[in-house]
Design a protein around this motif. Structure first.
Motif, PDB file in Angstrom:
ATOM      1  N   TYR A  33      35.651  45.903  25.168  1.00 21.61           N
ATOM      2  CA  TYR A  33      36.420  47.134  25.375  1.00 21.61           C
ATOM      3  C   TYR A  33      36.358  47.694  26.798  1.00 21.61           C
ATOM      4  O   TYR A  33      37.170  48.549  27.144  1.00 21.61           O
ATOM      5  CB  TYR A  33      35.934  48.212  24.408  1.00 21.61           C
ATOM      6  CG  TYR A  33      36.157  47.874  22.957  1.00 21.61           C
ATOM      7  CD1 TYR A  33      37.434  47.857  22.408  1.00 21.61           C
ATOM      8  CD2 TYR A  33      35.083  47.578  22.123  1.00 21.61           C
ATOM      9  CE1 TYR A  33      37.641  47.554  21.071  1.00 21.61           C
ATOM     10  CE2 TYR A  33      35.276  47.276  20.777  1.00 21.61           C
ATOM     11  CZ  TYR A  33      36.554  47.260  20.262  1.00 21.61           C
ATOM     12  OH  TYR A  33      36.753  46.957  18.942  1.00 21.61           O
ATOM     13  N   GLY A  34      35.384  47.302  27.607  1.00 17.00           N
ATOM     14  CA  GLY A  34      35.328  47.776  28.987  1.00 17.00           C
ATOM     15  C   GLY A  34      34.536  49.044  29.175  1.00 17.00           C
ATOM     16  O   GLY A  34      33.455  49.213  28.610  1.00 17.00           O
ATOM     17  N   GLY A  77      36.488  38.156  44.444  1.00 15.29           N
ATOM     18  CA  GLY A  77      37.474  37.787  45.465  1.00 15.29           C
ATOM     19  C   GLY A  77      38.523  36.835  44.946  1.00 15.29           C
ATOM     20  O   GLY A  77      39.669  36.818  45.428  1.00 15.29           O
ATOM     21  N   ASP A  78      38.176  36.047  43.950  1.00 13.56           N
ATOM     22  CA  ASP A  78      39.119  35.088  43.365  1.00 13.56           C
ATOM     23  C   ASP A  78      40.025  35.727  42.323  1.00 13.56           C
ATOM     24  O   ASP A  78      40.919  35.074  41.785  1.00 13.56           O
ATOM     25  CB  ASP A  78      38.348  33.934  42.704  1.00 13.56           C
ATOM     26  CG  ASP A  78      37.460  33.187  43.695  1.00 13.56           C
ATOM     27  OD1 ASP A  78      37.826  33.141  44.885  1.00 13.56           O
ATOM     28  OD2 ASP A  78      36.403  32.670  43.273  1.00 13.56           O
ATOM     29  N   HIS A  79      39.796  37.015  42.025  1.00 11.40           N
ATOM     30  CA  HIS A  79      40.551  37.669  40.949  1.00 11.40           C
ATOM     31  C   HIS A  79      41.184  38.984  41.399  1.00 11.40           C
ATOM     32  O   HIS A  79      41.428  39.866  40.572  1.00 11.40           O
ATOM     33  CB  HIS A  79      39.625  37.935  39.760  1.00 11.40           C
ATOM     34  CG  HIS A  79      38.999  36.711  39.197  1.00 11.40           C
ATOM     35  ND1 HIS A  79      39.624  35.893  38.270  1.00 11.40           N
ATOM     36  CD2 HIS A  79      37.789  36.122  39.440  1.00 11.40           C
ATOM     37  CE1 HIS A  79      38.836  34.884  37.949  1.00 11.40           C
ATOM     38  NE2 HIS A  79      37.720  34.996  38.649  1.00 11.40           N
ATOM     39  N   GLY A  80      41.422  39.131  42.696  1.00  8.36           N
ATOM     40  CA  GLY A  80      42.088  40.329  43.193  1.00  8.36           C
ATOM     41  C   GLY A  80      41.184  41.333  43.860  1.00  8.36           C
ATOM     42  O   GLY A  80      41.642  42.402  44.267  1.00  8.36           O
ATOM     43  N   GLY A  81      39.895  41.039  43.971  1.00  7.93           N
ATOM     44  CA  GLY A  81      38.983  41.944  44.646  1.00  7.93           C
ATOM     45  C   GLY A  81      38.500  43.073  43.764  1.00  7.93           C
ATOM     46  O   GLY A  81      38.861  43.189  42.587  1.00  7.93           O
ATOM     47  N   LEU A  86      41.334  41.696  31.507  1.00  9.41           N
ATOM     48  CA  LEU A  86      40.746  43.038  31.452  1.00  9.41           C
ATOM     49  C   LEU A  86      41.732  44.077  30.933  1.00  9.41           C
ATOM     50  O   LEU A  86      41.572  45.273  31.179  1.00  9.41           O
ATOM     51  CB  LEU A  86      40.238  43.455  32.838  1.00  9.41           C
ATOM     52  CG  LEU A  86      39.160  42.576  33.474  1.00  9.41           C
ATOM     53  CD1 LEU A  86      38.703  43.177  34.790  1.00  9.41           C
ATOM     54  CD2 LEU A  86      37.980  42.381  32.539  1.00  9.41           C
ATOM     55  N   ASP A  87      42.727  43.637  30.216  1.00  8.13           N
ATOM     56  CA  ASP A  87      43.710  44.555  29.671  1.00  8.13           C
ATOM     57  C   ASP A  87      43.039  45.588  28.774  1.00  8.13           C
ATOM     58  O   ASP A  87      42.357  45.249  27.801  1.00  8.13           O
ATOM     59  CB  ASP A  87      44.759  43.775  28.868  1.00  8.13           C
ATOM     60  CG  ASP A  87      45.851  44.681  28.324  1.00  8.13           C
ATOM     61  OD1 ASP A  87      46.259  45.611  29.044  1.00  8.13           O
ATOM     62  OD2 ASP A  87      46.275  44.462  27.175  1.00  8.13           O
ATOM     63  N   SER A 110      32.842  40.625  32.854  1.00 11.71           N
ATOM     64  CA  SER A 110      32.437  39.366  32.228  1.00 11.71           C
ATOM     65  C   SER A 110      33.578  38.571  31.592  1.00 11.71           C
ATOM     66  O   SER A 110      33.535  37.333  31.613  1.00 11.71           O
ATOM     67  CB  SER A 110      31.332  39.628  31.198  1.00 11.71           C
ATOM     68  OG  SER A 110      31.755  40.543  30.204  1.00 11.71           O
ATOM     69  N   PRO A 111      34.652  39.186  31.035  1.00  9.90           N
ATOM     70  CA  PRO A 111      35.735  38.359  30.477  1.00  9.90           C
ATOM     71  C   PRO A 111      36.414  37.471  31.516  1.00  9.90           C
ATOM     72  O   PRO A 111      37.022  36.456  31.166  1.00  9.90           O
ATOM     73  CB  PRO A 111      36.720  39.390  29.922  1.00  9.90           C
ATOM     74  CG  PRO A 111      35.882  40.587  29.628  1.00  9.90           C
ATOM     75  CD  PRO A 111      34.850  40.610  30.715  1.00  9.90           C
ATOM     76  N   LEU A 112      36.338  37.859  32.813  1.00  9.21           N
ATOM     77  CA  LEU A 112      36.907  37.040  33.871  1.00  9.21           C
ATOM     78  C   LEU A 112      36.065  35.809  34.181  1.00  9.21           C
ATOM     79  O   LEU A 112      36.587  34.798  34.670  1.00  9.21           O
ATOM     80  CB  LEU A 112      37.042  37.858  35.167  1.00  9.21           C
ATOM     81  CG  LEU A 112      38.042  39.011  35.187  1.00  9.21           C
ATOM     82  CD1 LEU A 112      37.861  39.814  36.457  1.00  9.21           C
ATOM     83  CD2 LEU A 112      39.461  38.473  35.095  1.00  9.21           C
ATOM     84  N   LEU A 113      34.778  35.909  33.900  1.00  6.98           N
ATOM     85  CA  LEU A 113      33.846  34.916  34.423  1.00  6.98           C
ATOM     86  C   LEU A 113      33.245  34.005  33.371  1.00  6.98           C
ATOM     87  O   LEU A 113      32.813  32.893  33.702  1.00  6.98           O
ATOM     88  CB  LEU A 113      32.708  35.649  35.173  1.00  6.98           C
ATOM     89  CG  LEU A 113      33.165  36.625  36.269  1.00  6.98           C
ATOM     90  CD1 LEU A 113      31.981  37.371  36.856  1.00  6.98           C
ATOM     91  CD2 LEU A 113      33.922  35.886  37.359  1.00  6.98           C
TER      92      LEU A 113
END
Length: 520
Positions: free
Chosen positions: A69-70, A205-209, A219-220, A291-294
């Motif tokens: 949920y963030g 850096g690989d995901h927009g900073g 991350l919606d 964490s959902p990005l990685l």
């Protein structure tokens, strides 16, 4: 983990034991063991208060909430705690300190025998001890879950290792050992948390900073403060619960206030803890939000996401330091809980069960306190092996539903009994609110929930028991007031400082005390 990580972990355990041995020299009697003799500096008390509120549940259960949920993990958890403690710095901390400095008690529940009566004190003591066994069991299960991710050892082996090390230092050193190890643990977590924060920021850096990353599909909805089951009602309920829980309702935080020299120092301790709760969790939670990005969590609730991310991002050595940080939070909370429950048993329960306990010498009292600490840790470790079973469900369910839901009925008579406003509420109000609050918890979470499509929402599961207890405590106090001169005298002692008539008012069974000398 490699040899360097294991060296860091083993070295940490060694330092914790050494602190316990050193603290042993400062413990001469039961007061030293349970309240540090009222000699703890306010800043150490504040850091200890802050650290004793954490555990590895943050890196498992709340990491799962952050993964799913963030930012609501911060908005509905650490922010209410910070606000609750800030309110308690004025409302509760000074009064709890006066329990030791003016009434000379060593347990947060010891004053309840005179504030209400013996049955009320025993009801709150026994239910509080049983709830703490379940609560600490969930903490052991959380740290063992993390340890299994890093080392592959079984859940039960992890519980045994962490419980045994904690038992050594908190049993021999008492509250001094708890506070000093929590100071060391705070420093360790400072470095470990910053290391993890920096490692995650570098990867962004690989995901927009740092700022652009929030637009990522993974991350919606993660930037929404209230989402899913964690809505406005849950936030308000949790704020109310944490106001009581983190100001002494769960006993271990009350000891930190009692350990300072005076009421003013206790208030400063609470303010420091509130600031730390407002700022430091942001650093710890940010990697969890990302964490959902990685990583892709392997467990359905995402509780292993932070551990998996740590393994991937940190070099050996730093990995060991972060793992030590996991341990530090859990051991801080569990050791402080063990000390608090030992205080309740030896000071409140044992004297009722045994005539011999009422005649304990300082040495006998210390032996009993240490033995009780070991027994409590053993029971909580046994409960930990049952987490994730049908009886207790998962870790976050135990911590949020069981602990938050059951804490209110226990804490309300203890905390509100300190305040003049509720002086009319006596043993009838306290016991009725306690008993029907526990009944409300059972009804809402089980029979009613079973018959509601989708079950009773979480915010009502945790808030209704507290609301029932609060309403009954207040209403019965007005309908059937049970204030007496003796109870009023007790409340005045808790609510006044320095010279004044309250100092001269007798407690039940006491002659009038001589007026105290004016303060500086």
């Amino acid at each position: 983990m490699n040899g360097l990580d294991w060296a860091v972990l083993i070295g940490y355990f060694g330092v914790m034991v050494a602190i316990g041995v050193w603290s042993h020299q400062r413990v001469d009697n039961v007061s030293d063991f349970f309240t540090a003799g009222g000699k703890m500096p306010w800043w150490l008390s504040g850091i200890s208060h802050h650290m004793s509120g954490y555990s590895a549940v943050m890196f498992t259960g709340y990491a799962g909430i952050a993964y799913t949920y963030g930012v609501t993990s911060f908005v509905t958890w650490s922010f209410p705690i910070a606000l609750g403690i800030a309110i308690g710095a004025r409302l509760f901390a000074p009064r709890i300190n006066r329990l030791r400095s003016r009434l000379h008690v060593a347990s947060p529940l010891e004053y309840l025998k005179n504030r209400y009566n013996l049955p009320t004190q025993q009801a709150l003591a026994w239910s509080g001890m049983l709830l703490k066994i379940v609560d600490v069991g969930a903490k052991w299960a959380a740290i063992a879950t993390l340890l299994s991710v890093f080392t592959g050892i079984s859940l039960n082996q992890g519980i045994l290792i962490t419980g045994a090390v904690t038992a050594v230092y908190c049993t021999i050193g008492g509250l001094w050992a708890d506070a000093l190890t929590e100071l060391g643990q705070f420093v360790i977590q400072l470095f470990a948390g910053i290391a993890m924060f920096v490692a995650v920021v570098v990867k962004l850096g690989d995901h927009g900073g740092f700022f652009g990353v929030w637009d990522s599909p993974e991350l919606d909805g993660h930037a929404k403060p209230l989402v899913g089951p964690y809505g406005t009602v849950f936030l308000l309920a949790f704020l109310f619960i944490k106001l009581f829980e983190y100001n002494g309702g769960m006993l271990n935080q009350a000891q930190r206030y009692m350990a300072t020299a005076n009421a003013r120092e206790a208030a400063r301790s609470a303010k420091l803890s509130a600031v730390l709760w407002l700022v430091w969790p942001l650093v710890l939670f940010f990697p969890m939000w990302m964490s959902p990005l990685l990583v892709d969590a392997e467990k359905p609730d995402g509780s292993d996401a932070y551990a998996l991310m740590t393994e991937q991002l940190l070099p050996h050595g730093l990995l060991g330091l972060v793992i030590v940080g996991f341990f530090s939070h859990t051991m801080a909370m569990c050791s402080s809980d063990a000390n608090a429950i030992a205080a309740v048993f030896t000071r409140d329960v044992a004297p009722v069960l045994s005539r011999r306990a009422r005649q304990w010498t300082d040495r006998a009292g210390l032996v009993a306190a240490r033995l009780t600490t070991v027994v409590f840790l053993g029971l909580s470790m046994a409960v930990a092996t049952q987490v994730n079973s049908p009886a207790f469900d998962d870790i976050i369910t135990v911590v949020i539903k069981w602990v938050a839901g059951l804490m209110g009925p226990i804490a309300i008579p203890m905390m509100l009994g300190l305040l003049r406003t509720f002086r009319r509420s006596g043993p009838t109000a306290a016991l009725t609110g306690w008993g029907l609050g526990l009944l409300a918890f059972w009804l809402v979470n089980y029979p009613i929930s079973w018959n509601v499509d989708g079950g009773v929402p979480l915010q009502y599961q945790v808030s209704i028991p507290l609301a029932v207890s609060l309403v009954l405590y207040v209403v019965i106090g007005w309908v059937k007031p049970e204030d007496t001169p003796e109870r009023d005298a007790l409340i005045e002692r808790i609510n006044t400082d320095g010279d004044g008539s309250a100092a001269a008012l007798p407690l039940p069974g006491q002659a009038a005390a001589a007026p105290s000398k004016p303060g500086p």
